[in-house]
Design a protein around this motif. Structure first.
Motif, PDB file in Angstrom:
ATOM      1  N   THR A  85       0.858  -1.178   0.000  1.00 30.81           N
ATOM      2  CA  THR A  85       0.000   0.000   0.000  1.00 30.81           C
ATOM      3  C   THR A  85       0.895   1.229   0.000  1.00 30.81           C
ATOM      4  OG1 THR A  85      -1.685  -1.170   1.241  1.00 30.81           O
ATOM      5  CG2 THR A  85      -1.775   1.235   1.296  1.00 30.81           C
ATOM      6  N   LEU A  86       0.558   2.184  -0.831  1.00 27.82           N
ATOM      7  CA  LEU A  86       1.327   3.412  -0.936  1.00 27.82           C
ATOM      8  C   LEU A  86       0.375   4.587  -0.787  1.00 27.82           C
ATOM      9  CD1 LEU A  86       4.018   4.844  -1.668  1.00 27.82           C
ATOM     10  CD2 LEU A  86       3.304   4.651  -4.063  1.00 27.82           C
ATOM     11  N   ARG A  87       0.668   5.485   0.139  1.00 30.87           N
ATOM     12  CA  ARG A  87      -0.163   6.675   0.320  1.00 30.87           C
ATOM     13  C   ARG A  87       0.462   7.842  -0.427  1.00 30.87           C
ATOM     14  NH1 ARG A  87      -1.435   5.827   6.691  1.00 30.87           N
ATOM     15  NH2 ARG A  87      -0.530   3.820   6.396  1.00 30.87           N
ATOM     16  N   LEU A  88      -0.329   8.471  -1.280  1.00 30.94           N
ATOM     17  CA  LEU A  88       0.123   9.618  -2.072  1.00 30.94           C
ATOM     18  C   LEU A  88      -0.880  10.753  -1.939  1.00 30.94           C
ATOM     19  CD1 LEU A  88       0.885   7.832  -5.478  1.00 30.94           C
ATOM     20  CD2 LEU A  88       2.558   8.588  -3.801  1.00 30.94           C
ATOM     21  N   PRO A  89      -0.403  11.987  -2.024  1.00 28.64           N
ATOM     22  CA  PRO A  89      -1.363  13.093  -2.122  1.00 28.64           C
ATOM     23  C   PRO A  89      -2.184  12.912  -3.401  1.00 28.64           C
ATOM     24  CG  PRO A  89       0.855  13.908  -1.652  1.00 28.64           C
ATOM     25  CD  PRO A  89       0.980  12.450  -1.973  1.00 28.64           C
ATOM     26  N   GLN A  90      -3.459  13.258  -3.354  1.00 25.40           N
ATOM     27  CA  GLN A  90      -4.349  13.068  -4.499  1.00 25.40           C
ATOM     28  C   GLN A  90      -3.818  13.745  -5.751  1.00 25.40           C
ATOM     29  OE1 GLN A  90      -7.320  11.163  -4.573  1.00 25.40           O
ATOM     30  NE2 GLN A  90      -7.076  11.456  -6.773  1.00 25.40           N
ATOM     31  N   ASP A  91      -3.286  14.986  -5.617  1.00 22.54           N
ATOM     32  CA  ASP A  91      -2.803  15.699  -6.799  1.00 22.54           C
ATOM     33  C   ASP A  91      -1.604  14.989  -7.432  1.00 22.54           C
ATOM     34  OD1 ASP A  91      -1.263  16.527  -4.547  1.00 22.54           O
ATOM     35  OD2 ASP A  91      -0.588  18.310  -5.631  1.00 22.54           O
ATOM     36  N   LEU A  92      -0.730  14.384  -6.621  1.00 18.21           N
ATOM     37  CA  LEU A  92       0.402  13.636  -7.154  1.00 18.21           C
ATOM     38  C   LEU A  92      -0.086  12.384  -7.875  1.00 18.21           C
ATOM     39  CD1 LEU A  92       3.397  13.153  -7.573  1.00 18.21           C
ATOM     40  CD2 LEU A  92       3.481  12.148  -5.271  1.00 18.21           C
ATOM     41  N   ARG A  93      -1.045  11.693  -7.280  1.00 22.41           N
ATOM     42  CA  ARG A  93      -1.608  10.501  -7.926  1.00 22.41           C
ATOM     43  C   ARG A  93      -2.243  10.870  -9.265  1.00 22.41           C
ATOM     44  NH1 ARG A  93      -5.990   7.855  -9.266  1.00 22.41           N
ATOM     45  NH2 ARG A  93      -6.077   5.599  -9.065  1.00 22.41           N
ATOM     46  N   ASP A  94      -2.952  11.983  -9.306  1.00 23.65           N
ATOM     47  CA  ASP A  94      -3.581  12.432 -10.545  1.00 23.65           C
ATOM     48  C   ASP A  94      -2.534  12.740 -11.613  1.00 23.65           C
ATOM     49  OD1 ASP A  94      -6.014  12.166  -9.256  1.00 23.65           O
ATOM     50  OD2 ASP A  94      -6.262  14.330  -8.921  1.00 23.65           O
ATOM     51  N   ARG A  95      -1.451  13.411 -11.214  1.00 27.36           N
ATOM     52  CA  ARG A  95      -0.375  13.729 -12.158  1.00 27.36           C
ATOM     53  C   ARG A  95       0.302  12.463 -12.668  1.00 27.36           C
ATOM     54  NH1 ARG A  95       3.123  17.278  -8.660  1.00 27.36           N
ATOM     55  NH2 ARG A  95       4.646  16.889 -10.285  1.00 27.36           N
ATOM     56  N   LEU A  96       0.563  11.511 -11.758  1.00 23.80           N
ATOM     57  CA  LEU A  96       1.181  10.244 -12.157  1.00 23.80           C
ATOM     58  C   LEU A  96       0.269   9.466 -13.107  1.00 23.80           C
ATOM     59  CD1 LEU A  96       2.692   9.181  -8.732  1.00 23.80           C
ATOM     60  CD2 LEU A  96       4.003   9.662 -10.820  1.00 23.80           C
ATOM     61  N   SER A  97      -1.017   9.439 -12.804  1.00 19.43           N
ATOM     62  CA  SER A  97      -1.974   8.743 -13.663  1.00 19.43           C
ATOM     63  C   SER A  97      -2.014   9.359 -15.051  1.00 19.43           C
ATOM     64  CB  SER A  97      -3.374   8.775 -13.049  1.00 19.43           C
ATOM     65  OG  SER A  97      -3.415   7.998 -11.885  1.00 19.43           O
ATOM     66  N   ALA A  98      -2.024  10.682 -15.126  1.00 20.58           N
ATOM     67  CA  ALA A  98      -2.048  11.373 -16.415  1.00 20.58           C
ATOM     68  C   ALA A  98      -0.769  11.081 -17.200  1.00 20.58           C
ATOM     69  CB  ALA A  98      -2.226  12.877 -16.208  1.00 20.58           C
ATOM     70  N   HIS A  99       0.350  11.083 -16.500  1.00 21.66           N
ATOM     71  CA  HIS A  99       1.631  10.788 -17.169  1.00 21.66           C
ATOM     72  C   HIS A  99       1.650   9.346 -17.671  1.00 21.66           C
ATOM     73  CE1 HIS A  99       5.819  11.349 -18.175  1.00 21.66           C
ATOM     74  NE2 HIS A  99       6.068  10.185 -17.612  1.00 21.66           N
ATOM     75  N   ALA A 100       1.184   8.420 -16.850  1.00 22.83           N
ATOM     76  CA  ALA A 100       1.137   7.010 -17.253  1.00 22.83           C
ATOM     77  C   ALA A 100       0.260   6.851 -18.489  1.00 22.83           C
ATOM     78  CB  ALA A 100       0.606   6.148 -16.101  1.00 22.83           C
ATOM     79  N   LYS A 101      -0.865   7.526 -18.503  1.00 26.79           N
ATOM     80  CA  LYS A 101      -1.772   7.439 -19.649  1.00 26.79           C
ATOM     81  C   LYS A 101      -1.093   7.977 -20.907  1.00 26.79           C
ATOM     82  CE  LYS A 101      -6.418   8.576 -21.141  1.00 26.79           C
ATOM     83  NZ  LYS A 101      -7.688   9.182 -20.796  1.00 26.79           N
ATOM     84  N   SER A 102      -0.356   9.083 -20.782  1.00 27.18           N
ATOM     85  CA  SER A 102       0.332   9.654 -21.942  1.00 27.18           C
ATOM     86  C   SER A 102       1.441   8.731 -22.453  1.00 27.18           C
ATOM     87  CB  SER A 102       0.901  11.039 -21.617  1.00 27.18           C
ATOM     88  OG  SER A 102       2.046  10.932 -20.788  1.00 27.18           O
ATOM     89  N   GLU A 103       1.985   7.904 -21.585  1.00 27.64           N
ATOM     90  CA  GLU A 103       3.017   6.928 -21.962  1.00 27.64           C
ATOM     91  C   GLU A 103       2.422   5.578 -22.337  1.00 27.64           C
ATOM     92  OE1 GLU A 103       6.346   7.443 -22.265  1.00 27.64           O
ATOM     93  OE2 GLU A 103       5.913   9.561 -21.914  1.00 27.64           O
ATOM     94  N   ARG A 104       1.094   5.494 -22.299  1.00 23.45           N
ATOM     95  CA  ARG A 104       0.350   4.266 -22.616  1.00 23.45           C
ATOM     96  C   ARG A 104       0.771   3.100 -21.717  1.00 23.45           C
ATOM     97  NH1 ARG A 104       0.168   4.155 -29.059  1.00 23.45           N
ATOM     98  NH2 ARG A 104       0.652   2.022 -28.551  1.00 23.45           N
ATOM     99  N   ARG A 105       0.874   3.405 -20.421  1.00 19.41           N
ATOM    100  CA  ARG A 105       1.171   2.395 -19.416  1.00 19.41           C
ATOM    101  C   ARG A 105       0.117   2.476 -18.329  1.00 19.41           C
ATOM    102  NH1 ARG A 105       6.717   4.856 -18.989  1.00 19.41           N
ATOM    103  NH2 ARG A 105       8.040   3.687 -20.378  1.00 19.41           N
ATOM    104  N   SER A 106      -0.011   1.388 -17.571  1.00 22.58           N
ATOM    105  CA  SER A 106      -0.847   1.444 -16.371  1.00 22.58           C
ATOM    106  C   SER A 106      -0.108   2.274 -15.326  1.00 22.58           C
ATOM    107  CB  SER A 106      -1.097   0.035 -15.827  1.00 22.58           C
ATOM    108  OG  SER A 106       0.110  -0.516 -15.316  1.00 22.58           O
TER     109      SER A 106
END
Length: 71
Positions: free
Chosen positions: A8-29
């Motif tokens: 389990t990893l706790r992240l600030p919501q805004d960081l998780r959102d940024r990571l998710s957006a970056h992952a999507k742009s790289e076509r990765r989960s």
């Protein structure tokens, strides 16, 4: 076969959102992107030979899509 550990990893919501957006742009989960980013960071940190606790082990191979950002 690679052994995997669930954690389990706790992240600030805004960081998780940024990571998710970056992952999507790289076509990765998100999970694959986090693994990729951590492996790159450890490889870079491995270049610093004066780090405490340096065990001089070679960096682990990268998994997933290679970095597609311009050099």
């Amino acid at each position: 076969m690679m052994n995997e550990v669930r954690m389990t990893l706790r992240l600030p919501q805004d960081l998780r959102d940024r990571l998710s957006a970056h992952a999507k742009s790289e076509r990765r989960s998100l999970n694959s992107e986090l693994i990729y980013m951590l492996e790159v960071a450890l490889r870079t940190a491995g270049a610093d030979t004066e780090s405490p606790g340096d065990d001089s082990a070679p960096p682990a191979p990268l998994h997933g899509k290679p970095d597609s950002s311009p050099a």
